[in-house]
Write an enzyme that holds these catalytic residues in place. Structure first.
Site, PDB file in Angstrom:
ATOM      1  N   ASP A 117       1.020  -1.135   0.005  1.00 15.28           N
ATOM      2  CA  ASP A 117      -0.073  -0.069   0.002  1.00 15.28           C
ATOM      3  C   ASP A 117       0.897   1.225   0.140  1.00 15.28           C
ATOM      4  O   ASP A 117       1.606   1.365   0.788  1.00 15.28           O
ATOM      5  CB  ASP A 117      -0.876  -0.101   1.246  1.00 15.28           C
ATOM      6  CG  ASP A 117      -1.951   0.987   1.012  1.00 15.28           C
ATOM      7  OD1 ASP A 117      -1.881   2.040   0.477  1.00 15.28           O
ATOM      8  OD2 ASP A 117      -2.877   1.046   2.057  1.00 15.28           O
ATOM      9  N   HIS A 118       0.835   2.105  -1.009  1.00 14.35           N
ATOM     10  CA  HIS A 118       1.661   3.090  -1.283  1.00 14.35           C
ATOM     11  C   HIS A 118       1.420   4.323  -0.266  1.00 14.35           C
ATOM     12  O   HIS A 118       2.143   5.265  -0.136  1.00 14.35           O
ATOM     13  CB  HIS A 118       1.708   3.526  -2.573  1.00 14.35           C
ATOM     14  CG  HIS A 118       3.262   4.015  -3.343  1.00 14.35           C
ATOM     15  ND1 HIS A 118       3.956   4.656  -2.628  1.00 14.35           N
ATOM     16  CD2 HIS A 118       3.764   3.573  -4.416  1.00 14.35           C
ATOM     17  CE1 HIS A 118       5.256   4.767  -3.316  1.00 14.35           C
ATOM     18  NE2 HIS A 118       5.058   4.119  -4.445  1.00 14.35           N
ATOM     19  N   ARG A 119       0.487   4.247   0.500  1.00 13.83           N
ATOM     20  CA  ARG A 119       0.062   5.370   1.564  1.00 13.83           C
ATOM     21  C   ARG A 119       0.830   4.954   2.743  1.00 13.83           C
ATOM     22  O   ARG A 119       1.059   6.114   3.312  1.00 13.83           O
ATOM     23  CB  ARG A 119      -1.543   5.114   1.780  1.00 13.83           C
ATOM     24  CG  ARG A 119      -2.371   5.681   0.536  1.00 13.83           C
ATOM     25  CD  ARG A 119      -3.828   5.154   0.889  1.00 13.83           C
ATOM     26  NE  ARG A 119      -4.102   3.851   1.279  1.00 13.83           N
ATOM     27  CZ  ARG A 119      -5.265   3.014   1.833  1.00 13.83           C
ATOM     28  NH1 ARG A 119      -6.226   4.243   2.001  1.00 13.83           N
ATOM     29  NH2 ARG A 119      -5.158   2.232   1.967  1.00 13.83           N
TER      30      ARG A 119
END
Length: 474
Positions: free
Chosen positions: A444-446
């Site tokens: 998850d790039h968040r």
């Protein structure tokens, strides 16, 4: 005077809203004890037995085997305090019409507090009262009419001999289509009969059936005793033919529907990215061989990857987290509950190994084996299928090298393991044949950027290539 109480399909937890009746464990007229299992249902997560919180005589059942019911729908009614089952209706499966329903039953909270009732309706949770032995109570004949004998309950397929069948779903499918499991040769491990074996037998039976339909029997001719009378409401067919020839429509429900919903949500909410690397697994394979040769419990390859993962997560805790959208916060989790993808007859399931970070390789191997067997048997509980914080996906068992999997929502990352095969590799400055594996990390790039994800994957690859690296972190 007997009081008729209605027992509804309880909330099975973990957001489940419906369940399919697999097998009734009681019949109309049976006497049940408090918290005795009365029906076996299949949810989108597991096969569970549902206990009834009342003790008394079963007066009605709602739904045939194969029927899907929503949470809160009536399951059965019980006459509490009945001395004889004369109050029970004659229909074994009455239609739940308002006109035919008994007087409104009080809720469990308002039921009389006695030994014949319990406020517990959660699956697997009871009062601890000793289970009473089931007995069949014969119904007194009504005046002016002959009493119809109660139909005998159908025995399980293969009751006359040992049959290599684990899944109750396979037994039910065979029972519905009249397939004798004792005549099948299973294609599974150790001759285990799988769903595909039963479906093949059904297909062959349909092909070999005579094309001409038998002439209708005379009205006065009684049906042979060995022919089962079809129920008025047959179980719904899982795959229905379409109007277009050759096209089949398969309902998205049960495990398949739950997987579809969860993966769709993951794609909608999680901005994922994937990075991958090839690693020389020769030393890891040699270390496993040496460990197993030393005696004791066998260590699985998946357990070694799990130990590497937990060590990597200790160095990169960002990937052992979840995102709270409402609070706009990243929630980093202290424990590692490791999920692993497992393919079963019921579809893809992800059992969870609790506190994987605190387990040894031997403990991890044993827990992986236990959960895998439970997944194949369809006996995983909802608690064993939820609460994961990170997932391992060993798609190498399918003979493929790489994949870009969808993250198991609400987790933040998944490590993929490809097949380990001999490949040309430059080892110590020379070309050699080594055991090579491709590793991929979908994240998850968040919760982190590429540097963190790359650092995690590189550490995993270093431990695979040089297992001694892992020892320095223990």
């Amino acid at each position: 005077m007997a009081q008729v109480l209605e027992f509804k399909l309880p909330d099975l937890g973990e957001g489940l809203t419906e369940a399919e009746i697999v097998r009734w464990l009681v019949s109309v007229g049976d006497v049940v004890a408090v918290d005795q299992p009365v029906v076996e249902v299949e949810t989108a997560k597991a096969m569970v037995e549902v206990p009834c919180p009342y003790g008394g005589v079963v007066t009605a059942r709602y739904g045939e085997e194969g029927t899907e019911l929503p949470v809160g729908a009536p399951l059965l009614t019980v006459a509490v305090g009945a001395s004889a089952p004369a109050d029970a209706p004659t229909a074994a499966h009455p239609a739940p019409e308002p006109a035919a329903s008994p007087a409104p039953a009080p809720s469990p909270a308002s039921a009389p507090a006695s030994d014949e009732t319990s406020g517990n309706v959660l699956v697997g949770y009871g009062t601890g009262a000793p289970a009473a032995r089931r007995r069949r109570v014969r119904r007194a004949p009504m005046s002016g009419s002959a009493a119809a004998p109660a139909p005998a309950r159908e025995p399980l397929n293969g009751a006359a001999g040992a049959v290599a069948v684990v899944s109750p779903l396979v037994r039910r499918l065979a029972r519905e289509h009249g397939v004798d499991l004792r005549e099948l040769a299973g294609s599974g491990r150790d001759g285990l009969i799988l769903r595909c074996d039963v479906e093949q037998a059904i297909s062959q039976g349909a092909t070999q059936a005579a094309p001409a339909a038998p002439a209708p029997a005379a009205a006065s001719a009684p049906a042979p005793a060995t022919i089962r009378t079809p129920s008025p409401a047959p179980a719904p067919v899982r795959a229905t033919p379409s109007a277009r020839p050759g096209v089949t429509r398969v309902p998205l429900r049960g495990v398949r529907g739950a997987v579809a919903d969860k993966l769709s949500r993951s794609r909608r909410e999680i901005p994922d990215a994937t990075c991958w690397v090839d690693a020389d697994a020769t030393e890891l394979m040699a270390a496993r061989t040496a460990m197993n040769a030393a005696g004791g419990a066998k260590i699985s390859l998946l357990a070694l990857f799990a130990r590497i993962c937990t060590a990597a997560l200790a160095r990169h805790p960002e990937l052992n987290s979840t995102v709270d959208l409402a609070a706009r916060e990243i929630v980093r989790l202290p424990e590692v509950h490791l999920g692993f993808a497992a393919q079963t007859d019921r579809g893809l399931v992800v059992p969870v190994v609790r506190d994987a970070h605190a387990r040894s390789a031997e403990s991890l191997s044993a827990e992986f084996a236990r959960l895998t067997e439970a997944g194949r048997a369809g006996t995983l509980t909802p608690g064993e299928l939820t609460g994961g914080t990170f997932t391992l996906n060993n798609y190498g068992v399918f003979g493929v090298d790489g994949s870009t999997p969808i993250i198991n929502h609400p987790e933040a990352a998944m490590l993929g393991i490809g097949r380990i095969v001999p490949k040309p590799w430059v080892y110590e400055g020379e070309l050699a044949v080594r055991q090579v594996v491709q590793l991929s990390l979908t994240f998850d790039h968040r919760v982190c950027d590429g540097g963190t994800a790359g650092g995690f994957l590189r550490y995993v690859a270093d431990c695979v290539e040089q297992p001694a690296v892992l020892l320095r972190t223990l």
